[in-house]
Design a protein around this motif. Structure first.
Motif, short mmCIF file in Angstrom:
data_model
loop_
_atom_site.label_atom_id
_atom_site.label_comp_id
_atom_site.label_asym_id
_atom_site.label_seq_id
_atom_site.Cartn_x
_atom_site.Cartn_y
_atom_site.Cartn_z
N LYS A 21 0.84 -1.19 0.00
CA LYS A 21 0.00 0.00 0.00
C LYS A 21 0.88 1.25 0.00
O LYS A 21 1.96 1.26 0.59
CB LYS A 21 -0.91 0.03 1.22
N GLU B 52 -1.90 3.45 2.98
CA GLU B 52 -3.20 2.78 2.95
C GLU B 52 -3.86 2.80 1.59
O GLU B 52 -4.94 2.25 1.41
CB GLU B 52 -4.14 3.42 3.99
N TYR B 53 -3.22 3.43 0.59
CA TYR B 53 -3.84 3.59 -0.73
C TYR B 53 -3.32 2.56 -1.71
O TYR B 53 -2.16 2.17 -1.66
CB TYR B 53 -3.57 5.00 -1.26
N ASP B 54 -4.20 2.15 -2.63
CA ASP B 54 -3.77 1.27 -3.72
C ASP B 54 -2.76 1.98 -4.60
O ASP B 54 -1.82 1.38 -5.10
CB ASP B 54 -4.97 0.85 -4.58
N THR C 143 -6.22 6.70 -4.60
CA THR C 143 -7.36 5.80 -4.71
C THR C 143 -7.16 4.58 -3.83
O THR C 143 -6.02 4.16 -3.59
CB THR C 143 -7.60 5.35 -6.17
N TYR C 144 -8.27 4.03 -3.38
CA TYR C 144 -8.25 2.76 -2.65
C TYR C 144 -8.45 1.58 -3.58
O TYR C 144 -8.35 0.43 -3.15
CB TYR C 144 -9.36 2.73 -1.59
N ASP C 145 -8.78 1.86 -4.84
CA ASP C 145 -9.11 0.79 -5.78
C ASP C 145 -8.47 1.07 -7.14
O ASP C 145 -9.09 1.69 -8.00
CB ASP C 145 -10.63 0.67 -5.91
N SER D 49 -8.60 4.12 -12.14
CA SER D 49 -9.54 3.92 -11.04
C SER D 49 -10.79 4.71 -11.32
O SER D 49 -10.74 5.76 -11.97
CB SER D 49 -8.92 4.37 -9.71
N ARG E 90 -8.97 14.34 3.37
CA ARG E 90 -9.64 14.34 2.07
C ARG E 90 -10.12 15.75 1.73
O ARG E 90 -10.65 16.45 2.59
CB ARG E 90 -10.82 13.36 2.11
#
Length: 200
Positions: free
Chosen positions: A138, A153-155, A168-170, A186, A198
């Motif tokens: 991550k 924590e992010y993709d 992005t998380y995805d 994404s 954010r």
């Protein structure tokens, strides 16, 4: 029945080709060291040395202090461009089988701080005082002291520009069939500031 199966198969292939594929994530459980705020104090720099003919990418590397005392011994790491280690340095793990290992950031006590994000055939660059960092696949950001400033924590994350960064998380990778370059895509991009908050 056969026709409907064929239609489903063709639709699935077209969908996979057009949408790309989920980017491969490193599923690991590496242990990382979190530098505290009190560790910002600059200690004497450590200098990279090798027992090989030249100090170059992949050379066995040790780090010594100004008195010539070995602080980080040979045969543990390989050289990855850090000539002078102050707060942290970039190295390759150097396994006993002599193959190059992980690209990591370490401190002078040989604590692993994070995995290095590579860009343009080398470690990523700092942008607005922060550099992309990885922990267990991550992404987040580290500061000039090697401290994680924004949690990993992010993709995927881009670079900071004008105080914000797109994350992005995805994420998914798509590969251009003509030049074989990889793009990150994404449907859920958003921006954060340098505090990791954010931005709407």
């Amino acid at each position: 029945m056969k026709i409907s199966r064929l239609i489903i198969l063709v639709f699935s292939l077209v969908n996979a080709i057009s949408c790309g594929y989920k980017s491969k994530k490193d599923i690991t459980a590496y242990v990382y060291y979190d530098k505290s705020q009190s560790e910002k104090v600059t200690k004497e720099p450590l200098i990279a040395v090798t027992d090989e003919e030249f100090l170059q990418y992949g050379s066995r590397v040790a780090y010594i202090n100004e008195k010539g005392d070995t602080i980080i011994p040979l045969n543990k790491y390989a050289y990855l461009g850090t000539d002078t280690l102050t707060h942290f340095g970039y190295v390759l793990e150097y396994p006993s089988d002599s193959s190059y290992g992980r690209r990591i950031a370490i401190d002078r006590n040989q604590n692993t701080l994070y995995d290095i994000v590579f860009f343009d055939n080398g470690p990523d660059y700092f942008h607005e005082g922060l550099v992309r960092a990885k922990r267990n696949g991550k992404m987040g950001f580290a500061n000039k002291y090697g401290q994680i400033a924004i949690p990993c924590e992010y993709d995927f994350a881009w670079w900071f520009e004008e105080g914000k960064v797109k994350v992005t998380y995805d994420a998914r990778e798509t590969r251009d069939k003509y030049d074989d370059h990889t793009r990150i895509e994404s449907d859920e991009w958003f921006y954060i500031d340098k505090n990791g908050k954010r931005i709407n």
